[in-house]
Design a protein around this motif. Structure first.
Motif, PDB file in Angstrom:
ATOM      1  N   ASN A  17       0.801  -1.216   0.000  1.00  0.00           N
ATOM      2  CA  ASN A  17       0.000   0.000   0.000  1.00  0.00           C
ATOM      3  C   ASN A  17       0.838   1.273   0.000  1.00  0.00           C
ATOM      4  OD1 ASN A  17       0.958   0.071   2.575  1.00  0.00           O
ATOM      5  ND2 ASN A  17      -1.020  -0.038   3.591  1.00  0.00           N
ATOM      6  N   GLY A  18       2.103   1.199  -0.390  1.00  0.00           N
ATOM      7  CA  GLY A  18       2.934   2.386  -0.498  1.00  0.00           C
ATOM      8  C   GLY A  18       3.576   2.834   0.799  1.00  0.00           C
ATOM      9  N   GLY A  19       3.593   1.984   1.807  1.00  0.00           N
ATOM     10  CA  GLY A  19       4.195   2.349   3.077  1.00  0.00           C
ATOM     11  C   GLY A  19       5.704   2.430   3.002  1.00  0.00           C
ATOM     12  N   ASN A  20       6.298   2.846   4.082  1.00  0.00           N
ATOM     13  CA  ASN A  20       7.757   2.939   4.147  1.00  0.00           C
ATOM     14  C   ASN A  20       8.351   1.543   4.150  1.00  0.00           C
ATOM     15  OD1 ASN A  20       7.576   5.715   4.379  1.00  0.00           O
ATOM     16  ND2 ASN A  20       7.369   5.610   6.585  1.00  0.00           N
ATOM     17  N   CYS A  21       9.297   1.315   3.272  1.00  0.00           N
ATOM     18  CA  CYS A  21       9.868  -0.020   3.171  1.00  0.00           C
ATOM     19  C   CYS A  21      11.272   0.052   2.592  1.00  0.00           C
ATOM     20  CB  CYS A  21       8.998  -0.895   2.281  1.00  0.00           C
ATOM     21  SG  CYS A  21       9.583  -2.589   2.212  1.00  0.00           S
TER      22      CYS A  21
END
Length: 61
Positions: A17-21
């Motif tokens: 979902n486009g989170g920090n990774c």
């Protein structure tokens, strides 16, 4: 050092979902870390022992 053929792995807690990774690739000598949302934006490359110490510091933070 050529990491063009490196196999990058996304963090196990990552979602789509486009989170920090971050993504990680390793060779026999080094570990490379990059932002999964910007894979062409550069990377941090550290020795295997330095990478191990970094992970331990993060775990203990």
């Amino acid at each position: 050092m050529d990491l063009k053929k490196a196999v990058w792995r996304k963090a196990s807690r990552s979602t789509n979902n486009g989170g920090n990774c971050v993504e990680v690739a390793s060779t026999s000598d080094v570990v490379a870390i990059r932002d999964s949302k910007n894979p062409d934006g550069g990377m941090v490359v550290v020795g295997r022992e330095e990478a191990r110490a970094l992970v331990e510091r993060i775990k203990n933070a």
